[in-house]
Write an enzyme that holds these catalytic residues in place. Structure first.
Site, PDB file in Angstrom:
ATOM      1  N   GLU A 111     -11.996  13.122 -27.455  1.00 25.71           N
ATOM      2  CA  GLU A 111     -11.396  12.621 -27.816  1.00 25.71           C
ATOM      3  C   GLU A 111     -11.193  13.966 -28.693  1.00 25.71           C
ATOM      4  O   GLU A 111     -10.205  14.753 -27.744  1.00 25.71           O
ATOM      5  CB  GLU A 111     -10.889  11.687 -29.568  1.00 25.71           C
ATOM      6  CG  GLU A 111      -9.648  10.784 -29.463  1.00 25.71           C
ATOM      7  CD  GLU A 111      -9.332   9.951 -30.262  1.00 25.71           C
ATOM      8  OE1 GLU A 111      -7.948   9.156 -31.084  1.00 25.71           O
ATOM      9  OE2 GLU A 111     -10.622   9.146 -30.529  1.00 25.71           O
ATOM     10  N   GLU A 166     -14.555   7.962 -40.551  1.00 25.49           N
ATOM     11  CA  GLU A 166     -13.232   7.671 -40.015  1.00 25.49           C
ATOM     12  C   GLU A 166     -12.970   6.438 -40.363  1.00 25.49           C
ATOM     13  O   GLU A 166     -11.388   5.808 -40.855  1.00 25.49           O
ATOM     14  CB  GLU A 166     -13.041   7.274 -38.435  1.00 25.49           C
ATOM     15  CG  GLU A 166     -11.985   6.519 -37.386  1.00 25.49           C
ATOM     16  CD  GLU A 166     -11.732   6.832 -36.653  1.00 25.49           C
ATOM     17  OE1 GLU A 166     -10.943   6.691 -35.812  1.00 25.49           O
ATOM     18  OE2 GLU A 166     -12.932   6.966 -36.105  1.00 25.49           O
TER      19      GLU A 166
END
Length: 761
Positions: free
Chosen positions: A353, A635
């Site tokens: 990502e 996260e």
């Protein structure tokens, strides 16, 4: 020397050479003009480049020119190479795929920007008599193979030392067997000088432990989740491979690679038989652990080192307190910034990502601007945001640069449209830079972007005047959401979006007034007033309850000052504190609410609850990851579960800075430093002590000098020491309500009311 006009062409090798070609141009200095007075190289590439003059690197940067919105901005860098040119000189360049041609995002796609690597550069040499000799990239350059056979930012790099061509970038090298080059299409109008700093090797970390996994694999623990690569010298059998796999965590004693998704994060080094030096500079990894296979002989802590790589940023802000868990949390936030501020602000540095997600930086910008001088870094990224936005008819994409526009989306995925908090980066980030540095340049540069976004969202409002239609990320990663449904938050998405728009319209109005656009200022003030009225009519009940009645909606309403009266604000503060207590001080907010909840509690007189929320160690909480050994911000609150297994969600990172935005409150609330005027030309000093922390020291290097605050509680009495730069006025507020105004110098204060106030007595 006046910059010479560009004569360069974008050149590409006639053979691809495994995606890592070498380019060289040998030339002699023109005679009869005296000594070389100055020599400057300007360079950029399709892909990434490393430039050398006669075998010597021209600069300390790596992974240049980085990743920009290549369609509109291709940055070049300039180097003073006066000391490197000689009578016979070679300009050598190593190319790699980088972001231009390597894999981007999770769709498995490469070549999003083009299929050919290229180099564009020009060396201008000024002599004593003023004559300028220019050596520019053109088809007289030669191309050959490097030792790199594979290179990708996600998957890693393979270097075969048997292919090293010694002296290839030095005069006299025989390049007779090398291939030629050809020009490729390039629009010179895209050339842009970088506003931000280069990516550099920012330090090294040595291993803290080498051990065998349960299956007998050799693992190296560097003790810190970092971003970069390994480097080492080694000697072994010719053709013998060494393989290095990287990961952030262990699971069941083995390398935890599932969070990487499809990213291989693997480097391979093939030995030449002699002494080899390996450093894979055409990739980078987010890791704490490395699994090493094939190491010849005994691997020790002295055998290798991890190179920390990120943009060259100056540290400006510090924080330390009596609670070591909070100190570790703050260190984790700093390391998370370092790992994700690699040329642009990314969400994560390890999996497939690594994109410039706008929502993350929208909420983290104030924290970033305190910890480091990120003025140029974020201004550069904002120029890409504006370019992407302009090309998309005012739509601010969710990632910048917007690689996702080239990637296929599922049919059920909504068409791209402005998204609250994410698209708000176009307004919130420039404003954070203005507040931090007091430089109107960023507001001037981004004004069209800011107003364009605000007007676009105005057009998305429903008949009720609310932003309650279309897809929203909302309070993304609410800890109560299912691991596979990160959007499924308690907070109503319309409430979150509408209050975000109120803040955006208010900031846009303030910006317009600062820049002298009075008509725009009145227009956006009226928009903010309409949005506020609609919010109050449709989302706030007569008793003050806000729709969805959860911590995030109250935190945002307080922080963004959308509530019209003291009674509304008092109710929201009481209800927020009540909800925090009912949840046993476990975090109940996601991306939208988390950055603002502790500040909202403090601002409404509930600092004791803010402290207990901060200091809670059960999951979910800020300190839970610290108790689990985290060295960066995760996260998810539970990226690792209490039993040591990795969160089952498909999206799990151990280095995401967004939830670390609580550091803004550590700096302002506990530390007590906040700007009363942009750039800290006037400062508010108002530390709020609380149970669980006995002392705190905070400092900030402002454009006017360093502000330093140190406070200590002793038997309920507060001692406060404040250092203010010359020429700066500071308003000092003690917990008991006493106010002082001081100027440059060091000042001491005491207050016996500190403990009573912090305990809510």
């Amino acid at each position: 020397m006046t910059q010479a006009p560009w004569r360069a062409a974008m050149i590409s090798p006639d053979e691809d050479f495994d995606g890592a070609p070498l380019l060289r141009k040998e030339f002699r200095l023109e005679e009869g003009h005296g000594a070389v007075a100055r020599a400057t190289l300007r360079a950029t590439a399709y892909g990434v480049y490393e430039a050398l003059i006669s075998g010597v690197p021209v600069g300390e940067d790596v992974l240049s020119p980085g990743w920009s919105s290549y369609e509109w901005r291709l940055r070049y860098r300039s180097y003073d190479v006066t000391a490197l040119v000689g009578p016979s000189t070679v300009l050598g360049v190593e190319l790699g795929n980088g972001w231009y041609r390597g894999r981007l995002a999770w769709h498995g796609m490469s070549n999003l920007y083009g299929s050919e690597l290229g180099f564009f550069g020009q060396l201008d040499i000024e002599f004593a008599d003023g004559h300028v000799q220019s050596v520019a990239s053109d088809t007289t350059w030669q191309a050959g193979p490097s030792a790199t056979t594979v290179n990708d930012l996600y998957d890693g790099q393979t270097i075969d030392a048997r292919r090293v061509q010694a002296g290839w970038a030095e005069p006299g090298f025989d390049a007779g067997a090398w291939a030629g080059t050809h020009t490729v299409e390039f629009d010179g109008d895209r050339l842009a000088e970088p506003v931000g700093p280069p990516v550099v090797r920012a330090g090294v970390v040595r291993p803290v432990e080498i051990f065998a996994s349960p299956t007998g694999r050799t693992l190296v623990d560097f003790g810190q989740n970092l971003v970069g690569w390994l480097r080492f010298r080694i000697q072994g059998g010719e053709g013998h491979p060494i393989t290095v796999r990287h990961a952030e965590v262990l699971e069941d004693g083995e390398l935890g690679v599932r969070p990487l998704r499809s990213a291989e994060a693997t480097d391979t080094f093939v030995l030449s038989g002699g002494e080899d030096f390996f450093e894979p500079t055409k990739t980078f990894h987010g890791f704490r652990y490395a699994e090493i296979t094939g190491w010849p002989g005994t691997l020790t802590e002295d055998s290798l080192e991890a190179v920390v790589v990120h943009s060259a940023l100056e540290r400006t802000g510090t924080f330390e307190c009596s609670n070591e868990l909070v100190n570790q949390l703050h260190r984790n936030i700093v390391w998370g910034l370092r790992g994700n501020f690699l040329d642009l602000p990314t969400d994560c540095p390890q999996r497939d990502e690594r994109l410039g997600w706008t929502g993350d930086i929208a909420v983290f910008a104030p924290t970033a601007a305190f910890l480091y001088d990120v003025r140029g870094f974020l201004q550069d990224w904002l120029l890409d945001l504006a370019a992407e936005q302009k090309a998309a008819d005012g739509l601010v994409p969710i990632t910048v640069p917007d690689a996702l526009k080239y990637c296929p989306q599922p049919p059920e995925f909504p068409a791209p449209e402005s998204s609250a908090l994410w698209s708000e980066a176009s307004v919130w980030v420039p404003w954070a830079l203005w507040e931090a540095y007091g430089d109107l340049t960023v507001l001037k540069n981004q004004y069209e972007s800011m107003t364009s976004h605000t007007r676009r969202v105005e057009g998305l409002l429903s008949d009720t005047g609310l932003w309650d239609q279309g897809f929203q990320f909302g309070d993304w990663l609410d800890p109560d959401a299912d691991p596979d449904k990160p959007w499924d938050a308690k907070a109503d998405t319309g409430v979150v979006a509408t209050v975000c728009l109120f803040r955006t319209a208010s900031i846009t109005a303030d910006t317009a007034r600062l820049l002298g656009h009075q008509d725009d200022a009145e227009y956006f003030e009226q928009l903010a007033a309409r949005v506020q009225a609609s919010f109050l009519e449709h989302y706030v009940a007569t008793d003050g309850t806000i729709r969805s009645d959860c911590t995030t909606v109250y935190a945002l309403a307080i922080a963004f000052d959308i509530l019209p009266s003291a009674e509304h604000r008092d109710f929201a503060g009481e209800r927020l504190a009540e909800l925090v207590r009912k949840n046993d001080y476990r975090v109940s907010t996601g991306f939208a609410g988390t950055p603002f909840i502790t500040g909202a509690l403090t601002d409404t007189g509930h600092s004791e609850d803010a402290y207990r929320l901060l200091l809670e160690q059960g999951c979910p909480s800020w300190l839970y990851p610290v108790t689990m050994g985290a060295t960066t911000v995760w996260e998810r609150w539970d990226s690792m579960l209490p039993d040591g297994t990795i969160n089952p969600g498909e999206m799990t990172s151990f280095n995401h800075y967004a939830l670390g935005a609580v550091a803004d409150w550590l700096h302002k609330g506990i530390g007590g430093i906040s700007p009363l005027a942009p750039g800290y030309s006037r400062v508010r000093i108002a530390p709020v002590p609380g149970e669980g922390i006995d002392w705190a020291t905070t400092s900030l290097k402002t454009p006017h000098g360093t502000v330093r605050v140190e406070w200590r509680l002793d038997d309920g009495a507060l001692t406060l020491e404040v250092t203010v730069p010359d020429g700066v006025e500071a308003d000092v507020e003690l917990p008991g309500g006493e106010y002082f105004s001081v100027r440059g110098g060091t000042h001491r204060f005491t207050s016996s009311a500190a403990l009573a106030v912090s305990s809510g007595v």
